[in-house]
Design a protein around this motif. Structure first.
Motif, short mmCIF file in Angstrom:
data_model
loop_
_atom_site.label_atom_id
_atom_site.label_comp_id
_atom_site.label_asym_id
_atom_site.label_seq_id
_atom_site.Cartn_x
_atom_site.Cartn_y
_atom_site.Cartn_z
N SER A 297 -3.25 -128.53 -25.24
CA SER A 297 -2.14 -129.38 -24.82
C SER A 297 -1.63 -130.19 -26.00
O SER A 297 -2.24 -130.21 -27.07
CB SER A 297 -2.59 -130.31 -23.69
OG SER A 297 -3.63 -131.16 -24.14
N GLY B 13 5.17 -129.74 -28.05
CA GLY B 13 6.44 -130.28 -27.61
C GLY B 13 7.54 -129.93 -28.60
O GLY B 13 7.32 -129.18 -29.56
N SER B 14 8.69 -130.51 -28.36
CA SER B 14 9.84 -130.32 -29.24
C SER B 14 10.04 -131.58 -30.08
O SER B 14 10.19 -132.67 -29.52
CB SER B 14 11.10 -130.05 -28.41
OG SER B 14 10.98 -128.83 -27.71
N LEU C 225 2.63 -134.42 -34.58
CA LEU C 225 2.11 -134.15 -33.25
C LEU C 225 0.59 -134.10 -33.32
O LEU C 225 0.02 -133.80 -34.38
CB LEU C 225 2.61 -132.80 -32.71
CG LEU C 225 3.98 -132.71 -32.05
CD1 LEU C 225 4.29 -131.25 -31.71
CD2 LEU C 225 4.06 -133.58 -30.82
N THR D 226 -0.17 -123.75 -26.67
CA THR D 226 0.78 -124.83 -26.44
C THR D 226 1.92 -124.68 -27.45
O THR D 226 1.69 -124.45 -28.63
CB THR D 226 0.10 -126.21 -26.54
OG1 THR D 226 1.03 -127.24 -26.20
CG2 THR D 226 -0.49 -126.47 -27.92
#
Length: 125
Positions: free
Chosen positions: A6, A9-10, A17, A119
């Protein structure tokens, strides 16, 4: 055991991140855990791995931008990504192996029995 990756993301070029990889059992005993990534149209690429004893190995391409860490209390593993670029866009996978093998095999995907679902990390310029 199942691995849950997990934290993707963008993000924008230059952002950071932190990815997480959590085994379904906090008492999961592994010999090594690793991060791989796969960009569209490319082969799966080794990022780095950590052994149960704490030895860490990175791919040469990491250049210090990615840092692996772990939490021994729950067998979780983390990947800190910094200074992301669009070239880092990929699906990031965590993997774990439970049998001993030599250190030079850390980058070999066949040495990892358990894989997370991946992810997605997308970096925009």
């Amino acid at each position: 055991v199942q691995l849950q990756a997990s934290g993707g993301g963008s993000v924008q070029d230059g952002d950071s991140l932190r990815l997480s990889c959590a085994p379904s059992s906090p008492t999961f005993t592994y010999h090594r855990m690793a991060w791989f990534r796969q960009a569209p149209g490319k082969e799966r690429e080794f990022i780095g791995a950590i052994t149960h004893s704490g030895d860490i190995q990175y791919a040469d391409s990491v250049n210090g931008r990615f840092i692996i860490s772990r939490d021994m209390t729950n067998a979780a593993m983390y990947l800190q990504l910094v200074s992301l670029t669009p070239e880092d866009t990929a699906v990031y996978y965590c993997a774990a192996g439970t049998t001993w093998s030599r250190s030079y095999t850390m980058s070999d995907p066949s040495k990892y029995k358990y894989w997370g679902q991946g992810t997605q990390v997308t970096v925009s310029s």
